[in-house]
Design an enzyme around this catalytic site. Structure first.
Site, PDB file in Angstrom:
ATOM      1  N   PRO A  11      12.575  20.290  53.336  1.00 46.98           N
ATOM      2  CA  PRO A  11      11.609  21.336  53.684  1.00 46.98           C
ATOM      3  C   PRO A  11      12.045  22.749  53.322  1.00 46.98           C
ATOM      4  CG  PRO A  11      12.695  20.470  55.639  1.00 46.98           C
ATOM      5  CD  PRO A  11      13.053  19.566  54.511  1.00 46.98           C
ATOM      6  N   ASN A  12      11.077  23.493  52.828  1.00 52.23           N
ATOM      7  CA  ASN A  12      11.182  24.923  52.515  1.00 52.23           C
ATOM      8  C   ASN A  12      11.955  25.227  51.238  1.00 52.23           C
ATOM      9  OD1 ASN A  12       9.697  25.852  54.840  1.00 52.23           O
ATOM     10  ND2 ASN A  12      11.460  25.244  56.058  1.00 52.23           N
ATOM     11  N   ARG A  19      12.745  34.527  48.903  1.00 53.80           N
ATOM     12  CA  ARG A  19      13.344  35.264  50.027  1.00 53.80           C
ATOM     13  C   ARG A  19      14.701  34.653  50.358  1.00 53.80           C
ATOM     14  NH1 ARG A  19       8.436  35.335  53.471  1.00 53.80           N
ATOM     15  NH2 ARG A  19       9.751  36.263  55.064  1.00 53.80           N
ATOM     16  N   TYR A  24      20.645  31.880  49.525  1.00 54.92           N
ATOM     17  CA  TYR A  24      20.366  30.695  48.704  1.00 54.92           C
ATOM     18  C   TYR A  24      20.337  30.969  47.194  1.00 54.92           C
ATOM     19  CZ  TYR A  24      19.078  28.785  53.239  1.00 54.92           C
ATOM     20  OH  TYR A  24      19.106  28.372  54.549  1.00 54.92           O
ATOM     21  N   ASN A  75      19.479  17.096  49.104  1.00 55.66           N
ATOM     22  CA  ASN A  75      19.528  18.301  49.925  1.00 55.66           C
ATOM     23  C   ASN A  75      18.372  18.174  50.910  1.00 55.66           C
ATOM     24  OD1 ASN A  75      19.580  20.729  51.195  1.00 55.66           O
ATOM     25  ND2 ASN A  75      19.659  21.988  49.331  1.00 55.66           N
ATOM     26  N   ALA A  78      16.697  21.378  56.433  1.00 51.13           N
ATOM     27  CA  ALA A  78      16.807  21.355  57.901  1.00 51.13           C
ATOM     28  C   ALA A  78      16.858  19.932  58.470  1.00 51.13           C
ATOM     29  CB  ALA A  78      15.651  22.133  58.518  1.00 51.13           C
ATOM     30  N   HIS A  81      20.099  18.258  59.725  1.00 53.35           N
ATOM     31  CA  HIS A  81      20.686  18.526  61.032  1.00 53.35           C
ATOM     32  C   HIS A  81      19.913  17.885  62.181  1.00 53.35           C
ATOM     33  CE1 HIS A  81      22.630  21.399  58.441  1.00 53.35           C
ATOM     34  NE2 HIS A  81      21.511  22.103  58.285  1.00 53.35           N
ATOM     35  N   ASP A  88      18.749   6.650  59.243  1.00 61.83           N
ATOM     36  CA  ASP A  88      18.516   5.194  59.229  1.00 61.83           C
ATOM     37  C   ASP A  88      18.065   4.719  57.848  1.00 61.83           C
ATOM     38  OD1 ASP A  88      19.251   4.997  61.872  1.00 61.83           O
ATOM     39  OD2 ASP A  88      17.207   4.917  62.653  1.00 61.83           O
ATOM     40  N   GLU A  99      25.472  14.282  49.214  1.00 62.44           N
ATOM     41  CA  GLU A  99      24.791  15.332  49.991  1.00 62.44           C
ATOM     42  C   GLU A  99      25.111  16.694  49.364  1.00 62.44           C
ATOM     43  OE1 GLU A  99      25.991  15.287  54.102  1.00 62.44           O
ATOM     44  OE2 GLU A  99      24.876  17.124  54.594  1.00 62.44           O
ATOM     45  N   HIS A 101      24.302  21.018  49.602  1.00 64.62           N
ATOM     46  CA  HIS A 101      23.699  22.219  50.198  1.00 64.62           C
ATOM     47  C   HIS A 101      24.056  23.422  49.347  1.00 64.62           C
ATOM     48  CE1 HIS A 101      22.565  20.003  53.739  1.00 64.62           C
ATOM     49  NE2 HIS A 101      23.772  19.463  53.733  1.00 64.62           N
ATOM     50  N   LEU A 102      23.090  24.290  49.164  1.00 67.56           N
ATOM     51  CA  LEU A 102      23.325  25.512  48.386  1.00 67.56           C
ATOM     52  C   LEU A 102      24.342  26.412  49.091  1.00 67.56           C
ATOM     53  CD1 LEU A 102      19.564  26.079  47.701  1.00 67.56           C
ATOM     54  CD2 LEU A 102      21.244  25.686  45.902  1.00 67.56           C
ATOM     55  N   SER A 103      24.143  26.588  50.379  1.00 65.70           N
ATOM     56  CA  SER A 103      25.013  27.471  51.156  1.00 65.70           C
ATOM     57  C   SER A 103      26.158  26.670  51.770  1.00 65.70           C
ATOM     58  CB  SER A 103      24.201  28.142  52.273  1.00 65.70           C
ATOM     59  OG  SER A 103      23.700  27.172  53.175  1.00 65.70           O
ATOM     60  N   ARG A 108      28.118  29.097  58.635  1.00 67.68           N
ATOM     61  CA  ARG A 108      26.871  29.577  59.223  1.00 67.68           C
ATOM     62  C   ARG A 108      26.756  29.123  60.684  1.00 67.68           C
ATOM     63  NH1 ARG A 108      22.074  28.328  55.339  1.00 67.68           N
ATOM     64  NH2 ARG A 108      21.147  29.965  56.623  1.00 67.68           N
ATOM     65  N   ARG A 112      24.120  24.127  62.128  1.00 70.47           N
ATOM     66  CA  ARG A 112      24.144  23.619  60.746  1.00 70.47           C
ATOM     67  C   ARG A 112      25.412  22.815  60.458  1.00 70.47           C
ATOM     68  NH1 ARG A 112      19.772  26.413  58.399  1.00 70.47           N
ATOM     69  NH2 ARG A 112      19.492  28.459  59.332  1.00 70.47           N
TER      70      ARG A 112
END
Ligand code: CA2
Length: 144
Positions: A11-12, A19, A24, A75, A78, A81, A88, A99, A101-103, A108, A112
């Site tokens: 998501p997102n 932004r 990111y 990725n 959210a 987490h 599952d 896995e 993640h950009l950040s 953080r 997270r």
């Protein structure tokens, strides 16, 4: 025929580049898809790059990977987490899972630091921005 690597985005992530560029980066998700396609070519691999804001759809993509992919680069944003459903589905995937993640999620907020993906992943790459996806493809090429 060779199966693709599924690169699944949660998501997102469709908002990348618009932004929070300090967190990111300024690349859009389309830019990252281009990067992945170029990288995959150099490795002789094919990529199926997807994004969804929907948890159930992400689970469906993971289920599809069981038959349709040689590896998953994920990725989950959210849902990383929060999602037991995703955990599952990944447990049943039967293909290597990387896995991404950009950040650097460990620099953080504490919420997270918990991942429902990591316990079922071969490895985790975080904090390298878009380059993390290329590193994940290198890892996938070694694993398959
Ligand atoms: O660092 C990552 O790649 C994350 O998976 C990104 C997720 C976040 O929830 C994870 O903790 C770490 C958030 C993706 C949201 O992307 C945005 C893009 C542009 C503007 C706002 C959010």
């Amino acid at each position: 025929m060779t199966k693709p690597v599924f690169i699944l985005n949660g998501p997102n992530l469709n908002m990348l580049g618009t932004r929070e560029t300090d967190v990111y980066g300024s690349q859009t998700l389309d830019d990252i898809a281009d990067l992945c396609n170029d990288k995959a070519k150099t490795l002789g691999m094919i990529v199926d790059f997807r994004q969804t804001n929907d948890e159930g759809e992400l689970v469906n993509h993971v289920q599809e990977a069981r038959q349709g992919a040689c590896a998953i680069i994920l990725n989950a944003a959210a849902y990383t987490h929060t999602s037991v459903a995703l955990h599952d589905a990944l447990r049943m995937a039967d293909v290597p899972i990387i896995e991404v993640h950009l950040s650097n999620v460990y620099k953080r907020e504490e919420f997270r630091h918990k991942s429902f993906v990591s316990p079922v992943a071969q490895g985790v790459i975080c904090g390298f921005g878009a380059q993390g996806y290329e590193l994940a493809l290198d890892a996938a090429a070694k694993l398959i």
